[in-house]
Enzyme design. Sequence first.
Site, short mmCIF file in Angstrom:
data_model
loop_
_atom_site.label_atom_id
_atom_site.label_comp_id
_atom_site.label_asym_id
_atom_site.label_seq_id
_atom_site.Cartn_x
_atom_site.Cartn_y
_atom_site.Cartn_z
N SER A 128 4.50 13.45 -0.99
CA SER A 128 3.94 13.55 -2.34
C SER A 128 4.68 14.59 -3.16
O SER A 128 5.19 15.57 -2.61
CB SER A 128 2.48 13.96 -2.20
OG SER A 128 1.96 14.38 -3.43
N TYR A 185 -4.40 20.01 1.40
CA TYR A 185 -3.80 18.66 1.38
C TYR A 185 -2.28 18.77 1.26
O TYR A 185 -1.53 18.20 2.06
CB TYR A 185 -4.37 17.84 0.21
CG TYR A 185 -3.57 16.59 -0.08
CD1 TYR A 185 -3.56 15.53 0.84
CD2 TYR A 185 -2.79 16.46 -1.25
CE1 TYR A 185 -2.80 14.38 0.60
CE2 TYR A 185 -2.05 15.32 -1.49
CZ TYR A 185 -2.05 14.29 -0.57
OH TYR A 185 -1.30 13.16 -0.81
N LYS A 239 0.95 17.89 3.96
CA LYS A 239 2.16 17.09 3.70
C LYS A 239 3.43 17.89 4.01
O LYS A 239 4.38 17.38 4.59
CB LYS A 239 2.19 16.63 2.23
CG LYS A 239 1.11 15.63 1.87
CD LYS A 239 1.39 14.27 2.48
CE LYS A 239 0.30 13.28 2.21
NZ LYS A 239 0.32 12.08 3.05
P1 NAD Z 1 -5.79 5.35 0.47
O1 NAD Z 1 -6.91 6.28 0.84
O2 NAD Z 1 -6.10 4.20 -0.40
O3 NAD Z 1 -5.09 4.80 1.80
C1 NAD Z 1 -5.02 5.53 3.00
C2 NAD Z 1 -5.58 4.63 4.10
O4 NAD Z 1 -5.53 5.35 5.32
C3 NAD Z 1 -7.03 4.24 3.86
O5 NAD Z 1 -7.16 2.83 3.97
C4 NAD Z 1 -7.81 4.95 4.98
O6 NAD Z 1 -8.92 4.18 5.41
C5 NAD Z 1 -6.73 5.10 6.03
N1 NAD Z 1 -6.91 6.24 6.93
C6 NAD Z 1 -7.20 7.52 6.63
N2 NAD Z 1 -7.23 8.27 7.74
C7 NAD Z 1 -6.93 7.45 8.78
C8 NAD Z 1 -6.80 7.62 10.16
N3 NAD Z 1 -7.00 8.82 10.73
N4 NAD Z 1 -6.46 6.55 10.94
C9 NAD Z 1 -6.27 5.33 10.38
N5 NAD Z 1 -6.40 5.10 9.06
C10 NAD Z 1 -6.72 6.15 8.27
O7 NAD Z 1 -4.64 6.26 -0.14
P2 NAD Z 1 -3.28 5.82 -0.82
O8 NAD Z 1 -3.35 6.22 -2.25
O9 NAD Z 1 -2.93 4.43 -0.46
O10 NAD Z 1 -2.30 6.86 -0.12
C11 NAD Z 1 -1.49 6.49 0.99
C12 NAD Z 1 -0.68 7.69 1.40
O11 NAD Z 1 0.09 8.12 0.28
C13 NAD Z 1 -1.53 8.90 1.82
O12 NAD Z 1 -0.88 9.53 2.91
C14 NAD Z 1 -1.49 9.81 0.59
O13 NAD Z 1 -1.62 11.15 0.93
C15 NAD Z 1 -0.10 9.51 0.04
N6 NAD Z 1 0.01 9.76 -1.41
C16 NAD Z 1 -0.84 9.15 -2.28
C17 NAD Z 1 -0.73 9.43 -3.64
C18 NAD Z 1 -1.69 8.82 -4.63
O14 NAD Z 1 -1.83 9.33 -5.73
N7 NAD Z 1 -2.36 7.71 -4.32
C19 NAD Z 1 0.25 10.31 -4.11
C20 NAD Z 1 1.12 10.90 -3.20
C21 NAD Z 1 0.99 10.62 -1.83
#
Ligand code: NAD
Length: 335
Positions: free
Chosen positions: A124, A148, A152
């Site tokens: 991120s 958080y 990362k």
């Molecule tokens: P999201 O919450 O929609 O998707 C993450 C998924 O991981 C969810 O479906 C959740 O059920 C699953 N999950 C969480 N912990 C778990 C575990 N221990 N075992 C198995 N499954 C698990 O989030 P997203 O927006 O799709 O983000 C995906 C990744 O991208 C994350 O790592 C997040 O930190 C990173 N990210 C997201 C953003 C954003 O703004 N959306 C920005 C930068 C980085």
Amino acid sequence: MNILLTGGTGYIGSHTAIELTNAGHHVLLFDNLSNSAEKVVERLSQIAGKNLTFVYGDVREAEKIRKILQQYQIDAVIHFAGLKAVADSVKAPVEYYANNVQGTINLLEAMQLADIKTLVFSSSATVYGEPDYLPIDESHPTSAVNPYGRSKLHIEEMLKDVASSDSEWRIACLRYFNPVGAHQSGLIGESPNDTPNNLMPFLARVATGAYPELKVFGNDYPTSDGTGVRDYIHVMDLAEGHVAALEYLKEHRGWHAINLGTGRGYSVLELVHAFEAASGQNIPVKFISRRQGDVAICYADSSKAAAELNWRARRDLADMCMSAWLFQKKTDSES
Ligand code: NAD
Ligand code: UDP
């Protein structure tokens, strides 16, 4: 390739599953459904025109992951699974480190045992902390201002060590800026299980009347209209970035950090106005004080992704808002 998507039914994972399938890959969705729903799998199969495989499970279950890697003859992993709410991470740091950091350690152990050494990690822009300069390139110093972000950073550092320990590893840390929008079908999109923390999904719910107004966190930033500026990137562009990263890793060993952003920033109010234009709805806003930990301005230098991955974001702010609105309307009409 056979690709395991941890967190595959989540927001970014689900959109990436479509792009990978379109590119001819076979995906296996693995998720504990803590922030997503199993119905996403049906939706994905509907969009893809073929059944996608889903396995329920947690990345903290090392043995289960090891078995899956072998059973499905996985060639590469994209690791989306994790918790991502900044405020929750401040309240429950142990849960965040257990899920994000420990989950990644388990995954790495399982990958090592199965001799699978290609990994794309969801990092991120938060790893840059308060920007020293703009646009932010990959050489910008890293720092973390909350658990958080620190999770990362720890994972990125760990992955760097892994890559230096064994030259067979191919690891891309994709540093996402602000993913928004939805697939053009309106069948999948950002659908958090609780009240949204992020701007776009909250905005979309104000547009439907689910919430009376958008609270804008601060209008005294040094920006054109005083509200925070971010690099919003369409989730389908982001999804394409993952396909490009896997292609890149075929030719490149080692550890690579790459920004995925558009290179352009928009203020909160600019996004609100674009959403009003796309939806035809009026969005009432209320200015309140700044949210702790927010930076004023953040946007990417995306030239490395263009040069190395041959990838560029193609979709504009109107596309982002229209697709998010289509998804929100469909979701509401079904509930
Ligand atoms: P999201 O919450 O929609 O998707 C993450 C998924 O991981 C969810 O479906 C959740 O059920 C699953 N999950 C969480 N912990 C778990 C575990 N221990 N075992 C198995 N499954 C698990 O989030 P997203 O927006 O799709 O983000 C995906 C990744 O991208 C994350 O790592 C997040 O930190 C990173 N990210 C997201 C953003 C954003 O703004 N959306 C920005 C930068 C980085
Ligand atoms: N924001 C806001 N009201 C909200 C949610 C977010 O004003 O209800 C602002 C936030 O201060 C930031 C921008 O919108 O300037 C993007 O916030 P988001 O949480 O979506 O992403 P972040 O950049 O914090 O990861």
